[in-house]
Design an enzyme around this catalytic site. Sequence first.
Site, PDB file in Angstrom:
ATOM      1  CG  ASP A  90      48.444  38.782  31.246  1.00 26.17           C
ATOM      2  OD1 ASP A  90      49.284  39.394  31.428  1.00 26.17           O
ATOM      3  OD2 ASP A  90      47.602  39.158  30.688  1.00 26.17           O
TER       4      ASP A  90
ATOM      5  CG  HIS B  75      41.211  40.464  27.364  1.00 25.98           C
ATOM      6  ND1 HIS B  75      41.905  39.723  25.997  1.00 25.98           N
ATOM      7  CD2 HIS B  75      41.943  41.571  27.565  1.00 25.98           C
ATOM      8  CE1 HIS B  75      42.790  40.573  25.552  1.00 25.98           C
ATOM      9  NE2 HIS B  75      42.896  41.500  26.554  1.00 25.98           N
TER      10      HIS B  75
HETATM   11  C1  F6R Z   1      48.313  42.612  29.926  1.00 24.58           C
HETATM   12  C2  F6R Z   1      46.785  42.121  30.081  1.00 24.58           C
HETATM   13  C3  F6R Z   1      45.719  42.402  28.902  1.00 24.58           C
HETATM   14  C4  F6R Z   1      45.800  43.865  28.772  1.00 24.58           C
HETATM   15  C5  F6R Z   1      44.911  44.285  27.700  1.00 24.58           C
HETATM   16  C6  F6R Z   1      44.766  45.661  26.983  1.00 24.58           C
HETATM   17  O1  F6R Z   1      48.961  42.184  30.982  1.00 24.58           O
HETATM   18  O2  F6R Z   1      46.560  41.527  30.857  1.00 24.58           O
HETATM   19  O3  F6R Z   1      44.431  42.124  29.679  1.00 24.58           O
HETATM   20  O4  F6R Z   1      45.734  44.758  29.529  1.00 24.58           O
HETATM   21  O5  F6R Z   1      44.909  43.460  26.337  1.00 24.58           O
HETATM   22  O6  F6R Z   1      46.112  45.793  26.388  1.00 24.58           O
HETATM   23  P1  F6R Z   1      46.550  47.297  25.828  1.00 24.58           P
HETATM   24  O7  F6R Z   1      46.895  48.170  27.249  1.00 24.58           O
HETATM   25  O8  F6R Z   1      47.834  46.919  25.132  1.00 24.58           O
HETATM   26  O9  F6R Z   1      45.459  47.835  24.921  1.00 24.58           O
END
Ligand code: F6R
Length: 240
Positions: free
Chosen positions: A67, A138
């Site tokens: 993304d 998500h």
């Molecule tokens: C990032 C992505 C998101 C993150 C998720 C968790 O490319 O696709 O789904 O993996 O928001 O984010 P963190 O790891 O920062 O808690």
Amino acid sequence: MEVKIFDSTADLALYAARIFQNVIKENSAPVLGLATGASPVETYKELIKMYNNGEISFKDVTTFNLDEYCDLPKDDKNSYYTFMMENLFNYVDIDKNNVNIPDGNAADTDKYGEEYDKKIMNAGGIDIQLLGIGVNGHIGFNEPSESFSEGTHKVKLTDSTLKANSRYFTDSEMPHYALTMGIGSIMNAKKIVLIATGEAKAQAVYSAVKGEVSPNCPASILQTHNDAIFLLDSAAASML
Ligand code: F6R
């Protein structure tokens, strides 16, 4: 879906990196699906170490990121392009022509999304997809909704995601839209590795692993993938 719980996040990151190392070694032209955010940072550090030790090379690797924010310059300090350069690509021997990160500034996002998915297919599909999970369940930026999305598309970020990620936007406003690979694009990956650490992820992990398969918790779809593993620390696994 397999679940593995680690006492230390260092062990978790090393384990994840070893899975990637195997895929890179086993394929003559490996295709990696990559994520940004806090969850994969330590794993990328382990991969950089392996590269520095001569254990792996990225020279034949192609990558597709999950993304990117919309309406943010590509080289903004908070863009996922910048994140990937600073956390992995600048430190390994990858050919930057083989790096694919959605263009959050594409004029026609529908057409762009179709092309991104076609490019993944033409590269032979994703051999291994790395994922984090949002506190709302998500994956990528596929937010809870009424149906599972298919291909790469534009999404409006939910309040939960804006709240979770706005800490990075200290001197500018966080974008409210993003381009993301769809659930269909993610599920097409041959192998999926999801990393979750910390108590804040415990509820999302519980719903994804033990809840019903539902677009209300997009990560729950991974229960139906035939080669998906959740790598968790004990805090993220505390509700299982
Ligand atoms: C990032 C992505 C998101 C993150 C998720 C968790 O490319 O696709 O789904 O993996 O928001 O984010 P963190 O790891 O920062 O808690």
